[in-house]
Design an enzyme around this catalytic site. Sequence first.
Site: not given
Length: 526
Positions: A113, A115, A117-118, A196, A214, A247, A337, A416
């Site tokens: 999966i 994201p 953002t990266n 997310g 997380g 994150c 966040e 992470l």
Amino acid sequence: MVDKDLLSIQEARALVRAARKAQPEFARLSQERVDRVVCAVAEAAASQAESLARMAVDETGFGKPEDKKIKNLLASEKVCARIKDMKTVGVLHADAASKIVEIAVPVGVIAGIVPSTNPTSTVIYKSLIALKSGNAIVFTPHPSAKKCIARTVEIIQGALRACDVAPDLVSSISLPTIEGTNELMKIADLILATGGPGMVKAAYSSGTPALGVGAGNVPAYIERSADVKDAVAKIMSSKTFDNGTICASEQSIVTDACIADQVRAALQEQGGYFLTGEALTKVKTVMERGNGSMNPAIVGRDAVTIAGVAGIEVPPGTRLLISDEKGIGPKYPFSKEKLTALLGFYVVEDWREACEVCTALLHNGGVGHSLSIHSRDEDVIREFGLRKPVSRMLVNTPSTQGAVGISTGLFPSFTLGCGAVGGSATSDNVTPLNLINVRRVAYDLHTPCDFRGQPACTASSACGVSSVPGAAARPCPPSAALSNCCGHAANHDAVVAPQTPAPAPGGNLDINAITELIVAELKKAL
């Protein structure tokens, strides 16, 4: 009318079928051959690091091309350098003392999966660790990043073809939908989830084993003994790196009252702008959507862009928008966040109060992830290390770069783990070793005469096995000699007949011989 959801489900099934066909053959390759493939993929990805970075920013609107290039190089060159000597194929370890041989077993087909953002760096990184561990991987891209993800997969597949291995080892859904992603997660052997909280929760709820991350609500504590200017410079470089899209970036600064003015001054000198009055109200208005989640319009944007969205003016050169925050929780948006150029600011009396505030911030959406501390007091650092509910505590280093392994010795990673406290199955920076199972071949530690609790032989017995503690043990003689072995002939069945390699001097099995036999048998089986 074309049913997009059904097409996406069908594509997921087809890609997994192709991956299942390719993966067993790839898993038969030697460690050396696998390493050459991994190296070739890393080189191909690194050669396109800049173009992929630009493509990701153009498609998603998140981050900075120069920083995304660094992330692509981290995911390719640095990951490859870190794993090149890692043993992941065949026999991993043989222990003569315990008589246990450990064998690597790939998990099979992984659902990756990715994201928005990266996007490109995550695909490169996950592909390398999947291939290194003998697995195939099928990606489900975030819809807003599917073009740059598809291009990254295309580059990887080209490298696989050049290595004469199946390109189906790495693939991506071209028509991503929630239904297609759910199907992929159900039929894969393992889910490697980065995204997310909702997506990660879906991964853990799919019924398929999953490794997920997380949310990261990282506090940065500047303790009174810290070099303030150095600490602030590192926080600024971290929080503005790719506009805060990792994150592990700092979300709040917590500092002692006795140095708070110094910290404020250093932040302002380096481009921090403290919001007050109407400007603060306007920024808070655009920070979140009605459900309390981050507003995509400001995620991964720089401070000037956010100011424009909010309709406020900021000084030239502003790099971060900062707010003095009085509380922690849903009603205080700067305590959450913020994957963008926004930072909360808290003042405490001492490290003990800082400990409480940092813990509260972590439990406000970042528990288990990371914490940053700037201090020269080893006693305080140790206390934080012992008490904080995080998987990574980063000392005197930028949190972003430290957590992903740029500025620290941590494994270079874009997945992470947050440990059980953070709802993750691991607290690791995920590596290839997280993507294999270990088969343990364990040999009997007892002599044949006391097998399954049978009476031990005496020192004078025909088989020469001593019951004296510490005496060298020898197996009973084969076949006909068993009838004269201490009178235990009835207890020596086929299970305990001497079919293992001959003992080495001193009575221990020759573990090298064991390993050779196991490898030979594995080759026959494959």
